[in-house]
Motif scaffolding. Structure first.
Motif, mmCIF file in Angstrom:
data_model
loop_
_atom_site.group_PDB
_atom_site.id
_atom_site.type_symbol
_atom_site.label_atom_id
_atom_site.label_comp_id
_atom_site.label_asym_id
_atom_site.label_seq_id
_atom_site.Cartn_x
_atom_site.Cartn_y
_atom_site.Cartn_z
ATOM 1 N N GLU A 1 1.133 -1.550 -0.397
ATOM 2 C CA GLU A 1 0.196 0.141 0.628
ATOM 3 C C GLU A 1 0.523 0.907 0.432
ATOM 4 O O GLU A 1 0.590 2.294 -0.649
ATOM 5 C CB GLU A 1 -0.722 0.621 1.659
ATOM 6 C CG GLU A 1 -2.758 -1.618 1.741
ATOM 7 C CD GLU A 1 -2.957 -0.885 2.330
ATOM 8 O OE1 GLU A 1 -2.389 -0.114 3.596
ATOM 9 O OE2 GLU A 1 -3.623 -2.268 2.408
ATOM 10 N N ILE A 2 1.651 1.484 1.467
ATOM 11 C CA ILE A 2 2.871 2.129 0.592
ATOM 12 C C ILE A 2 3.863 2.594 -0.051
ATOM 13 O O ILE A 2 3.399 3.937 -0.399
ATOM 14 C CB ILE A 2 3.858 2.357 2.059
ATOM 15 C CG1 ILE A 2 3.423 2.388 3.348
ATOM 16 C CG2 ILE A 2 4.788 2.996 1.644
ATOM 17 C CD1 ILE A 2 4.255 2.297 4.743
ATOM 18 N N GLN A 3 3.857 1.506 -0.944
ATOM 19 C CA GLN A 3 4.809 1.619 -2.571
ATOM 20 C C GLN A 3 3.625 2.880 -3.309
ATOM 21 O O GLN A 3 3.937 3.173 -4.225
ATOM 22 C CB GLN A 3 4.947 0.525 -3.023
ATOM 23 C CG GLN A 3 5.675 -0.033 -2.104
ATOM 24 C CD GLN A 3 6.467 -1.950 -2.434
ATOM 25 O OE1 GLN A 3 5.727 -2.485 -3.044
ATOM 26 N NE2 GLN A 3 7.859 -2.028 -1.970
ATOM 27 N N GLU A 4 2.616 1.431 -4.051
ATOM 28 C CA GLU A 4 1.591 1.690 -4.283
ATOM 29 C C GLU A 4 1.155 3.927 -3.723
ATOM 30 O O GLU A 4 1.333 4.499 -5.061
ATOM 31 C CB GLU A 4 0.229 1.207 -4.926
ATOM 32 C CG GLU A 4 0.959 -0.354 -4.872
ATOM 33 C CD GLU A 4 -0.822 -1.113 -5.311
ATOM 34 O OE1 GLU A 4 -1.321 -0.495 -4.946
ATOM 35 O OE2 GLU A 4 -0.552 -2.529 -5.440
ATOM 36 N N ASN A 5 0.179 3.939 -2.766
ATOM 37 C CA ASN A 5 -0.086 4.707 -3.210
ATOM 38 C C ASN A 5 0.482 6.003 -2.800
ATOM 39 O O ASN A 5 0.404 7.468 -3.728
ATOM 40 C CB ASN A 5 -1.032 5.291 -1.086
ATOM 41 C CG ASN A 5 -2.003 4.127 -1.291
ATOM 42 O OD1 ASN A 5 -2.506 3.683 -2.310
ATOM 43 N ND2 ASN A 5 -2.171 4.399 0.023
ATOM 44 N N LEU A 6 2.221 5.957 -2.432
ATOM 45 C CA LEU A 6 3.097 6.847 -2.986
ATOM 46 C C LEU A 6 3.450 7.591 -4.127
ATOM 47 O O LEU A 6 3.902 8.731 -4.794
ATOM 48 C CB LEU A 6 4.443 6.137 -1.866
ATOM 49 C CG LEU A 6 5.307 8.012 -1.856
ATOM 50 C CD1 LEU A 6 5.176 8.766 -1.597
ATOM 51 C CD2 LEU A 6 6.720 7.341 -1.196
ATOM 52 N N LEU A 7 3.893 6.187 -5.615
ATOM 53 C CA LEU A 7 4.081 6.239 -6.342
ATOM 54 C C LEU A 7 3.009 6.947 -7.551
ATOM 55 O O LEU A 7 3.214 7.749 -8.039
ATOM 56 C CB LEU A 7 4.877 4.765 -6.872
ATOM 57 C CG LEU A 7 5.786 4.661 -6.579
ATOM 58 C CD1 LEU A 7 6.338 2.934 -7.063
ATOM 59 C CD2 LEU A 7 7.481 5.437 -6.815
ATOM 60 N N LYS A 8 1.806 6.698 -7.392
ATOM 61 C CA LYS A 8 0.473 6.962 -7.675
ATOM 62 C C LYS A 8 0.742 8.694 -7.732
ATOM 63 O O LYS A 8 0.438 9.279 -8.523
ATOM 64 C CB LYS A 8 -0.656 6.314 -7.224
ATOM 65 C CG LYS A 8 -1.640 5.482 -7.848
ATOM 66 C CD LYS A 8 -1.980 4.799 -7.013
ATOM 67 C CE LYS A 8 -2.487 3.001 -7.805
ATOM 68 N NZ LYS A 8 -3.436 2.472 -7.045
ATOM 69 N N LEU B 1 -0.474 8.736 2.259
ATOM 70 C CA LEU B 1 0.107 7.414 3.270
ATOM 71 C C LEU B 1 -1.084 7.420 4.486
ATOM 72 O O LEU B 1 -0.375 7.252 5.649
ATOM 73 C CB LEU B 1 1.922 7.562 3.738
ATOM 74 C CG LEU B 1 2.814 6.711 2.348
ATOM 75 C CD1 LEU B 1 3.779 6.985 2.971
ATOM 76 C CD2 LEU B 1 2.823 6.055 1.459
ATOM 77 N N TYR B 2 -1.809 8.671 4.333
ATOM 78 C CA TYR B 2 -2.279 8.484 5.478
ATOM 79 C C TYR B 2 -3.116 7.451 6.405
ATOM 80 O O TYR B 2 -3.141 7.191 7.538
ATOM 81 C CB TYR B 2 -3.962 9.622 5.429
ATOM 82 C CG TYR B 2 -4.868 9.560 6.173
ATOM 83 C CD1 TYR B 2 -5.286 11.109 6.882
ATOM 84 C CD2 TYR B 2 -6.109 9.059 6.569
ATOM 85 C CE1 TYR B 2 -5.435 11.436 8.424
ATOM 86 C CE2 TYR B 2 -7.134 9.190 7.937
ATOM 87 C CZ TYR B 2 -6.707 10.691 7.923
ATOM 88 O OH TYR B 2 -7.510 11.167 9.215
ATOM 89 N N GLU B 3 -3.617 6.538 5.817
ATOM 90 C CA GLU B 3 -3.479 5.166 6.404
ATOM 91 C C GLU B 3 -2.921 4.328 6.838
ATOM 92 O O GLU B 3 -2.881 3.745 7.900
ATOM 93 C CB GLU B 3 -4.482 4.668 5.275
ATOM 94 C CG GLU B 3 -6.104 5.283 4.936
ATOM 95 C CD GLU B 3 -7.419 5.103 6.227
ATOM 96 O OE1 GLU B 3 -7.701 4.855 6.740
ATOM 97 O OE2 GLU B 3 -8.053 5.850 5.883
#
Length: 361
Positions: A12-19, A210-212
């Motif tokens: 989730e960190i990877q995907e959310n940050l890169l998006k 990365l709120y969540e």
């Protein structure tokens, strides 16, 4: 189950940050290249300097020195002149040394291994990781102050980020998170997050990708982090400087290469006790072996370094003969100030001279 959960959070960190980065990254000049030389220049300039300030310096520097060869073969005074105003001049002296080393030992080709790149003067773990990840897309962490702040909050770390053990912990976590094939983007995304949203005071949590995943935000302690040892206040110093004039010319002195502001030009000066200006002026002139007349104070200025706070008292005097001329001493007119690398602290004296009628005959 914990490992599965950790893997899910990591994804989730990877995907959310890169998006988020793909949509929100700033248009910065060093992001338009994968040239390790230019990325190296930008990373050194960005140390202890704001992005907005660096942009114009970076563009001017790489225009004058577009590749390792041009920087390595340049005269030191020219290199210092193109850095003038950025401060922390040991950075550019190491750049110059590093370029010479790359040209000589690596035939002008920037090394692409951690072992070799860390041999270059001025390159530590952070800069090495930044160049290897951004330029070569290799999975090395680049952990600077921004990244330390981001991860102290994500992981809810309450240990001092100035401690080596805390830095190592975060480096290991960042390395674990680097997605295959996107090391370059991930490194820049973390830096961008720290610069734009996860800022030191009052982070913009509601806008954060990365709120969540942020443990500190979930506990409501994001404003308490990171924990960092407070820096000591700069030492206050009473400084006396002499503007020594012969006709229309002014005496400048080249600072020792291995000292503060090494290789740049300054006005004769020294530290003195308060109310000891006259004694200090006489000592400066005695050391220069100059017999001066018409000594008078022309103004004051202040300059704060990282570790020093200079209360500057500037005096003017005149001499009849231009004694003690060598390569470390130079007589120039005030119109020639712009031709020499003069650090910001002494540019304040230049400005005082240029704005003053005291220098007129």
């Amino acid at each position: 189950m914990n490992q599965i959960r950790n893997n899910a959070i990591n994804n989730e960190i990877q995907e959310n940050l890169l998006k988020w980065f793909d949509k929100n990254k700033r248009d910065l000049p060093w992001r338009k290249t994968k040239d390790p030389y230019k990325i190296w220049i930008s990373e050194i300039m960005l140390q202890q300097t704001r992005v907005d300030t660096v942009i114009q310096y970076y563009q001017r520097f790489v225009k004058r020195f577009p590749a390792v060869k041009e920087l390595a073969e340049a005269d030191e005074q020219d290199v210092l002149k193109h850095w003038q105003g950025l401060g922390y001049y040991s950075r550019v002296r190491n750049l110059h040394k590093g370029a010479k080393m790359i040209l000589k030992q690596y035939h002008g080709i920037f090394p692409d291994t951690m072992e070799e790149i860390k041999k270059i003067p001025g390159i530590g773990p952070y800069t090495a990781g930044a160049v290897l990840s951004i330029a070569f897309n290799q999975p090395y962490p680049a952990v600077d102050g921004n990244v330390l702040r981001v991860f102290s909050r994500i992981m809810d770390i309450h240990e001092d980020i100035a401690q080596a053990s805390t830095v190592k912990l975060i480096q290991e976590k960042v390395k674990e998170l680097i997605p295959q094939g996107r090391a370059s983007d991930f490194t820049e995304a973390l830096m961008e997050l720290g610069a734009l949203l996860c800022i030191p005071a009052n982070p913009l949590c509601l806008a954060c990708p990365l709120y969540e995943q942020c443990e500190a935000r979930a506990r409501g302690v994001q404003n308490d982090l990171p924990v960092k040892t407070k820096k000591q206040k700069p030492k206050k110093m009473h400084m006396v400087f002499c503007v020594v004039k012969k006709g229309e010319e002014i005496l400048m002195i080249k600072n020792p290469a291995n000292g503060l502001l090494g290789g740049l030009w300054s006005f004769p000066g020294k530290e003195a006790g308060e109310k000891q200006d006259e004694e200090a002026v006489n000592q400066i002139l005695e050391e220069l072996k100059l017999n001066a007349i018409d000594i008078k104070k022309i103004g004051t200025a202040r300059h704060i370094f990282t570790h020093m706070d200079w209360d500057m008292h500037i005096y003017q005097c005149a001499v009849k003969n231009k004694e003690k001329i060598d390569e470390e001493h130079l007589w120039i007119t005030k119109e020639e100030f712009g031709d020499y690398p003069i650090p910001k602290v002494y540019q304040k004296v230049c400005k005082l001279i240029l704005n003053s009628n005291n220098m007129d005959n």
